[in-house]
Design an enzyme around this catalytic site. Structure first.
Site, PDB file in Angstrom:
ATOM      1  CB  CYS A  97      25.067 -12.622 -14.082  1.00 29.88           C
ATOM      2  SG  CYS A  97      25.145 -11.125 -13.126  1.00 29.88           S
TER       3      CYS A  97
ATOM      4  CG  ASP B 201      11.189   7.197 -30.092  1.00 36.20           C
ATOM      5  OD1 ASP B 201      11.754   6.283 -29.440  1.00 36.20           O
ATOM      6  OD2 ASP B 201      10.284   7.903 -29.616  1.00 36.20           O
TER       7      ASP B 201
HETATM    8  C1  BEZ Z   1      25.240 -12.728  -9.036  1.00 38.05           C
HETATM    9  O1  BEZ Z   1      25.087 -12.443 -10.219  1.00 38.05           O
HETATM   10  O2  BEZ Z   1      25.057 -13.869  -8.640  1.00 38.05           O
HETATM   11  C2  BEZ Z   1      25.622 -11.671  -8.038  1.00 38.05           C
HETATM   12  C3  BEZ Z   1      26.464 -10.646  -8.413  1.00 38.05           C
HETATM   13  C4  BEZ Z   1      26.826  -9.698  -7.465  1.00 38.05           C
HETATM   14  C5  BEZ Z   1      26.331  -9.773  -6.162  1.00 38.05           C
HETATM   15  C6  BEZ Z   1      25.475 -10.788  -5.819  1.00 38.05           C
HETATM   16  C7  BEZ Z   1      25.124 -11.753  -6.752  1.00 38.05           C
END
Ligand code: BEZ
Length: 224
Positions: A46, A140
């Site tokens: 992330c 929309d």
């Molecule tokens: C990540 O964002 O690195 C991750 C999050 C949950 C499970 C595996 C990876």
């Protein structure tokens, strides 16, 4: 329970974000929107994804797209994690804040309402994490595209920009884009358009590929 389907009106939820409270439709205004969900704060994949979105800010704004992210943690966690994201991804002079808000969904209310939980990925308490959803919403306020990745697979943001280009082109013109299409490539004449209509809509010409079936459905034209 089925999740959101293409063409559905996207729910007008209220949420707390790193930049204050929002009402989603008001936040979108007349723009296109993309909601990216993330499994958890302080996670490696992330962190790379949010940094990449930040670096693509001008590509998104060029396309009139409002970005919002969601993760199932608190605002306090989001603010702490933002510093890591910026430190990892951005040159100091380039950005000192994220160019989008992150929704705090620590009770997973939105994650459940929008069908975003990944039952195969759990936190340390055994609760499911959010999948990596990409919801693209048109002006929309209807769902135009959804992509669903498991937590263990980071998204390809070149592909996300590519599909936005196709969505925005095909929203305004009666064409379709073929496999691996890129802006500027030829586009396809949709199968439900008659030859007469196609000839009048595409005066620059249509190329029809001869096929063993003899059917004339593989029709290309230049992107106008
Ligand atoms: C990540 O964002 O690195 C991750 C999050 C949950 C499970 C595996 C990876």
């Amino acid at each position: 329970m089925p999740g959101l389907l293409l063409g559905d009106a996207f729910p007008d939820f209220e949420a707390e974000t790193t930049n204050g409270k929002i009402k989603f439709h008001e936040f979108l205004g007349d723009s296109w929107g993309i909601l990216f969900s993330h499994p958890k704060d302080y996670t490696p994949v992330c962190t790379t994804e949010l940094g990449r979105i930040a670096r693509l800010r001008s590509e998104f704004s060029k396309r009139n797209i409002k970005i919002i992210a969601l993760s199932i943690d608190t605002l306090e966690d989001h603010h702490g994690w933002t510093k890591d994201i910026l430190a990892y991804n951005c040159e100091e002079s380039a950005c000192c804040s994220l160019p989008f808000s992150i929704i705090a969904d620590s009770k997973r209310e939105l994650a459940v309402a929008l069908g975003m939980l990944d039952p195969d990925e759990k936190d340390k308490d055994g609760l499911p994490l959010t999948a990596r959803c990409v919801f693209i919403i048109g002006p929309d306020k209807r769902l135009k595209l959804s992509l669903l990745y498991p937590a263990t697979t980071g998204r390809n943001f070149d592909e996300i920009l590519r599909v936005v280009d196709s969505l925005q082109l095909t929203a305004g013109k009666r064409v379709a884009t073929p496999a691996d299409w890129r802006p500027g490539d030829c586009v396809m004449v949709p199968p439900n358009m008659s030859e007469e209509e196609a000839a009048s809509l595409f005066p620059a010409g249509i190329y029809t590929k001869d096929l063993p079936s003899g059917k004339k459905y593989l029709r290309y034209t230049h992107q106008q």
